[in-house]
Write a protein that holds these residues in place. Structure first.
Motif, PDB file in Angstrom:
ATOM      1  N   LEU A   9       0.804  -1.086   0.376  1.00  0.00           N
ATOM      2  CA  LEU A   9       0.051   0.081   0.177  1.00  0.00           C
ATOM      3  C   LEU A   9       0.429   1.094   0.528  1.00  0.00           C
ATOM      4  CD1 LEU A   9      -3.176  -0.703   2.727  1.00  0.00           C
ATOM      5  CD2 LEU A   9      -2.868  -0.089  -0.476  1.00  0.00           C
ATOM      6  N   GLU A  10       2.007   1.283   0.955  1.00  0.00           N
ATOM      7  CA  GLU A  10       2.459   2.140   0.452  1.00  0.00           C
ATOM      8  C   GLU A  10       3.659   2.874  -0.656  1.00  0.00           C
ATOM      9  OE1 GLU A  10       7.232   2.813   2.318  1.00  0.00           O
ATOM     10  OE2 GLU A  10       5.272   3.497   3.925  1.00  0.00           O
ATOM     11  N   CYS A  11       3.835   2.072  -0.764  1.00  0.00           N
ATOM     12  CA  CYS A  11       4.349   1.526  -2.787  1.00  0.00           C
ATOM     13  C   CYS A  11       3.452   2.407  -3.623  1.00  0.00           C
ATOM     14  CB  CYS A  11       4.535   0.292  -2.940  1.00  0.00           C
ATOM     15  SG  CYS A  11       6.663   0.025  -1.967  1.00  0.00           S
ATOM     16  N   LYS A  12       1.938   1.571  -3.456  1.00  0.00           N
ATOM     17  CA  LYS A  12       1.154   1.999  -4.473  1.00  0.00           C
ATOM     18  C   LYS A  12       0.988   3.808  -4.083  1.00  0.00           C
ATOM     19  CE  LYS A  12      -4.134   1.279  -5.231  1.00  0.00           C
ATOM     20  NZ  LYS A  12      -4.662   0.261  -5.487  1.00  0.00           N
ATOM     21  N   ALA A  13       0.635   3.802  -3.160  1.00  0.00           N
ATOM     22  CA  ALA A  13       0.581   5.404  -2.197  1.00  0.00           C
ATOM     23  C   ALA A  13       1.782   6.160  -3.036  1.00  0.00           C
ATOM     24  CB  ALA A  13       0.623   5.818  -1.145  1.00  0.00           C
ATOM     25  N   ALA A  14       3.010   6.061  -3.012  1.00  0.00           N
ATOM     26  CA  ALA A  14       3.254   6.459  -3.815  1.00  0.00           C
ATOM     27  C   ALA A  14       3.823   6.892  -4.923  1.00  0.00           C
ATOM     28  CB  ALA A  14       5.585   6.186  -2.961  1.00  0.00           C
ATOM     29  N   TYR A  15       3.449   5.876  -5.914  1.00  0.00           N
ATOM     30  CA  TYR A  15       3.967   5.370  -7.680  1.00  0.00           C
ATOM     31  C   TYR A  15       2.238   6.291  -7.521  1.00  0.00           C
ATOM     32  CZ  TYR A  15       4.175   3.090 -11.866  1.00  0.00           C
ATOM     33  OH  TYR A  15       4.271   2.550 -12.791  1.00  0.00           O
ATOM     34  N   LEU A  16       1.072   6.601  -6.973  1.00  0.00           N
ATOM     35  CA  LEU A  16      -0.234   7.073  -7.728  1.00  0.00           C
ATOM     36  C   LEU A  16      -0.021   8.877  -7.473  1.00  0.00           C
ATOM     37  CD1 LEU A  16      -2.800   4.668  -6.855  1.00  0.00           C
ATOM     38  CD2 LEU A  16      -2.249   5.073  -8.720  1.00  0.00           C
ATOM     39  N   PHE A  71       5.150  -1.216 -12.087  1.00  0.00           N
ATOM     40  CA  PHE A  71       5.103  -1.323 -10.841  1.00  0.00           C
ATOM     41  C   PHE A  71       5.588  -2.460 -10.247  1.00  0.00           C
ATOM     42  CE2 PHE A  71       1.608  -2.029  -7.268  1.00  0.00           C
ATOM     43  CZ  PHE A  71       2.375  -0.625  -6.303  1.00  0.00           C
ATOM     44  N   ASP A  72       5.378  -3.564 -10.424  1.00  0.00           N
ATOM     45  CA  ASP A  72       5.814  -4.926  -9.670  1.00  0.00           C
ATOM     46  C   ASP A  72       7.219  -4.641  -9.796  1.00  0.00           C
ATOM     47  OD1 ASP A  72       3.458  -5.302  -9.290  1.00  0.00           O
ATOM     48  OD2 ASP A  72       4.000  -6.860 -11.455  1.00  0.00           O
ATOM     49  N   ASP A  73       8.102  -3.592 -11.076  1.00  0.00           N
ATOM     50  CA  ASP A  73       9.957  -3.617 -10.676  1.00  0.00           C
ATOM     51  C   ASP A  73       9.805  -2.556  -9.540  1.00  0.00           C
ATOM     52  OD1 ASP A  73       9.877  -5.286 -12.979  1.00  0.00           O
ATOM     53  OD2 ASP A  73       9.436  -3.717 -14.392  1.00  0.00           O
ATOM     54  N   PHE A  74       9.211  -1.650  -9.462  1.00  0.00           N
ATOM     55  CA  PHE A  74       9.206  -0.336  -8.839  1.00  0.00           C
ATOM     56  C   PHE A  74       9.204  -1.628  -7.310  1.00  0.00           C
ATOM     57  CE2 PHE A  74       7.042   2.373  -6.213  1.00  0.00           C
ATOM     58  CZ  PHE A  74       7.984   3.497  -5.888  1.00  0.00           C
ATOM     59  N   VAL A  75       7.907  -2.211  -7.163  1.00  0.00           N
ATOM     60  CA  VAL A  75       8.514  -2.623  -5.913  1.00  0.00           C
ATOM     61  C   VAL A  75       9.126  -3.441  -5.215  1.00  0.00           C
ATOM     62  CG1 VAL A  75       6.800  -4.242  -4.544  1.00  0.00           C
ATOM     63  CG2 VAL A  75       5.680  -2.523  -5.650  1.00  0.00           C
ATOM     64  N   ASP A  76       9.907  -4.220  -6.229  1.00  0.00           N
ATOM     65  CA  ASP A  76      11.165  -4.775  -6.072  1.00  0.00           C
ATOM     66  C   ASP A  76      11.965  -4.200  -5.616  1.00  0.00           C
ATOM     67  OD1 ASP A  76       9.210  -7.472  -6.727  1.00  0.00           O
ATOM     68  OD2 ASP A  76       9.423  -7.393  -8.185  1.00  0.00           O
TER      69      ASP A  76
END
Length: 764
Positions: free
Chosen positions: A18-25, A70-75
């Motif tokens: 969720l934290e990664c998603k919030a930063a991405y969005l 986004f998956d790459d970003f999370v990794d």
């Protein structure tokens, strides 16, 4: 503080995603979008509290990399650590230049102004004061960590809020599309039912005609003697059916209406039922339309969340410059926006609390006919108009204004040969947004009376709308401190922001004093130096010319100053001379450098002050160094739904001509006519006078719709406690055919006393 190798090791995986998603969005509209550059990757990682070095970035963005998902970003976020105590210590030591264990105001200011947006020392001091627990004016290691970590966490909370709003917007969009699809399907079904109903009605009418012929034949009576069947029943049923089938919302509304009405509805005739059904349908359609507008408005509010939190909080660059200087893994980007926000909350650029005052501005008829002047030969009786009402004034500024994006600029009005000249602005709005604009005069160190000069703003489109109008809105309301404000909704596009003053308090001087202040003197060594009084005035001029208020004069600001004082732009070779003769800071002129330029001019001219006086007169000063022909002002623009609006000073000049060959006076005359009270001038069928009133002044506008020129005498001499934009309260005007003319602006002479406007017009 213990070292944390990865955020994923200290929190639940779901929370980490969720934290990664919030930063991405905070950067993209959807997680389906790709990161397409190394800079975008760096920015996205910074939103999560990471600030990787160039070496780390190249590890994930190689020469063969075109994009990252986004998956790459999370990794990447799983592998790279967030800020640690070691990182903070490295950052602290880099900023602590003298190594005394503290970060001083000067050290932090130097880092924060090394790149990007310049920060004044007062702004940096405010940032230090936010976390300076022992109030010693500097930061120790503990206070530095608190400043970085607390603001980073606040930024993450803001990102989460942005993500929730964006998801809510997406959900609303899906619901809206579903409703439109349902409505479309209902319309199709309704059309089919309508065709079937019309076919049945036609068959019924044919059957009635056959039956009627049979009855007439049997009875031998004329067909016309038998009453024709009323079409009202079938029309009522068809219309009611249509209203029922067009939308499920309309059906439920009708059912609720029938339930509430009870037996009363059953007593209505079929005509009444039909009328009620039609009214209900129209009402429900209106409600549905309003609901859609509200949803669109919510969508606008959410649209700004696609930008980064730093932009959301009105920051261009603050602490995000530090990592570039020190090369550590400390993420201070999010701290930048929140520090800028804290500055606004602590008074730096925040709007003052409005005060209250009284004025008199209400139309009433004259109660004493004996006071009226004798009528002219063409007018049997003059008409006196009087305005008087007591009212307290307070700007209704938005309650959540501190959350809006704030852009500001300084400017000035200048009086030149009886004409008004001022700074004028382009306003570029990339997204639809609600805006709040305020403008107020700035008091000079010397000059200007105690009552504030009225400083209003007119917002114009860059091209006419469908009705040929350029004006969007203008400031009408003010507080007791002289600040005017206006709120409106603007579509994305380009606009002109035009400052305006009526001229009631700001006029050409009547005469010039023969006594002249001393500007230059000689020291003991025979060197020409500027006097203390002249130095103080130059410091004020520098502050007024520093339009963005950052403590420096950029080349553009210096260019506008030079155009005003010499009529010419600064050429490259002239700017090179400036760079050669004085010390600049990051390519901009400091206040000390500006004073040095004037001292060099005095020295080069061997004490001749002619050019120095040209500068002073152009900036509105008289021979006694009192500013009486200029009025500095502050312009503040707040946008709710757009984070990257641009307010740009484009000129210091008189008002230009606009599309359609309209002058600025034409535009404001039309606005006063639109918002004013009309009254016809007796003796002239096509001559009207409009009285416009707002919180600060009253304006009288003559509108001549006839084909002949008209001479009108206006007498406002019986008004109480007023001043006007003209020397006399009695004047005769010639109004050309088919034209409008602003006859008078009037406002209270003493703001603390009641005032009254009385005007009588006579045709000559």
């Amino acid at each position: 503080m213990s070292r944390r190798s990865s955020r994923s090791s200290t929190m639940d995986q779901g929370e980490f995603i969720l934290e990664c998603k919030a930063a991405y969005l905070s950067m993209f509209d959807s997680i389906k979008e790709k990161i397409e550059s190394q800079d975008s990757l760096l920015e996205a990682l910074q939103q999560t509290g990471r600030n990787p070095s160039v070496k780390v970035l190249k590890k994930y963005w190689t020469n063969d990399t075109d994009e990252l998902s986004f998956d790459d970003f999370v990794d990447i976020c799983r592998k790279e650590p967030v800020t640690t105590s070691d990182d903070l210590m490295k950052a602290f030591r880099k900023i602590d230049i003298n190594g005394d264990g503290y970060i001083s105001l000067e050290e932090l200011h130097k880092i924060l102004t090394s790149k990007g947006e310049k920060k004044s020392k007062s702004e940096v001091k405010t940032m230090i004061d936010e976390v300076d627990e022992n109030r010693d004016g500097r930061l120790d290691y503990k206070e530095f960590c608190k400043m970085v970590m607390s603001t980073t966490e606040e930024s993450k909370k803001m990102q989460r809020k942005m993500m929730e709003r964006k998801e809510k917007k997406k959900k609303q969009e899906i619901e809206r599309r579903d409703q439109e699809k349902s409505a479309s399907q209902a319309n199709i079904e309704s059309g089919n039912r309508k065709k079937e109903a019309n076919k049945e009605n036609k068959d019924d009418d044919d059957d009635d005609e056959i039956d009627e012929e049979c009855v007439t034949a049997r009875s031998g009576s004329a067909r016309s003697e038998r009453p024709k069947p009323s079409p009202r029943k079938s029309m009522s049923e068809t219309t009611t059916s249509q209203a029922k089938d067009v939308s499920p919302l309309r059906t439920s509304f009708k059912e609720k209406t029938e339930d509430i009405s009870g037996s009363r509805t059953s007593l209505q005739s079929k005509d009444d039922v039909l009328l009620t059904s039609r009214r209900s349908s129209r009402s429900q359609t209106k409600d549905s339309s309003r609901s859609k507008k509200e949803k669109d408005r919510e969508g606008l509010c959410s649209s700004r969340l696609s930008n980064s939190p730093d932009k959301l909080m009105g920051s261009n660059s603050t602490l995000q410059n530090v990592p570039d200087v020190i090369g550590s893994n400390v993420s201070l980007t999010s701290a930048s926006g929140l520090m800028a926000k804290n500055l606004r909350q602590n008074g730096e650029g925040s709007p003052p609390i409005p005060a209250q005052r009284k004025s008199l501005l209400h139309t009433a008829s004259s109660s004493d006919p004996d006071d009226l002047p004798r009528p002219s030969p063409r007018v049997k009786k003059d008409k006196s108009r009087q305005s008087s009402v007591s009212r307290s004034h307070k700007l209704d500024e938005p309650k959540n204004l501190r959350e809006w994006t704030h852009t500001k600029s300084k400017g000035s009005f200048f009086m030149e040969d009886g004409s008004l000249i001022c700074h004028q602005y382009d306003f570029n709005l990339p997204d639809d947004s609600k805006i709040w604009i305020t403008m107020q005069p700035q008091k000079a160190s010397r000059g200007m009376d105690s009552n504030p000069v009225d400083t209003s703003v007119f917002i114009l489109r860059d091209r006419p709308d469908e009705d040929g109008n350029l004006l969007v809105a203008f400031t009408e309301h003010r507080d007791g401190r002289g600040k005017y404000g206006v709120s409106c909704d603007l579509s994305a596009g380009k606009y002109y922001i035009m400052p305006y003053t009526t001229g009631c308090r700001f006029k050409s001087r009547k005469s010039e004093s023969e006594k002249e202040a001393k500007l230059v003197s000689q020291d003991k060594g025979g060197k020409y130096v500027i006097t203390k009084a002249f130095r103080k005035v130059l410091e004020d001029i520098f502050d007024y010319s520093d339009l963005d208020g950052n403590g420096f004069m950029s080349r553009k600001e210096f260019n506008l100053f030079n155009i005003r004082t010499s009529g010419e732009e600064v050429a490259d070779e002239e700017w090179q001379v400036v760079e050669d003769r004085i010390d600049l800071e990051d390519g901009e002129i400091t206040k000390a450098g500006f004073l040095q330029l004037n001292e060099l001019e005095a020295e080069d001219s061997e004490g001749d002050t002619e050019d120095l006086w040209t500068t002073l007169v152009s900036m509105g000063y008289n021979k006694q160094l009192i500013m009486d022909q200029a009025c500095p002002f502050q312009l503040d623009v707040y946008t709710e739904d757009c984070d990257d609006a641009e307010l740009d000073v484009v000129r210091v000049d008189s008002y230009p001509t606009y599309p359609g060959d309209l002058s600025f006076d034409d535009i404001i005359s039309k606005s006063f006519i639109k918002h004013g009270e009309i009254s016809r001038v007796k003796g002239m069928k096509d001559l009207c006078m409009y009285t416009y009133k707002n919180d600060g002044w009253a304006s009288l506008v003559l509108d001549n719709k006839s084909h002949t020129r008209v001479r009108v005498e206006l007498d406002c001499s019986r008004s109480e406690n007023v001043i006007s934009n003209h020397d006399s309260l009695q004047r005769t005007l010639r109004v050309d055919p088919g034209s409008t003319l602003i006859a008078y602006h009037l406002m209270p002479e003493d703001e603390d006393r009641d005032w009254q406007v009385k005007c009588t017009e006579t045709i000559r």
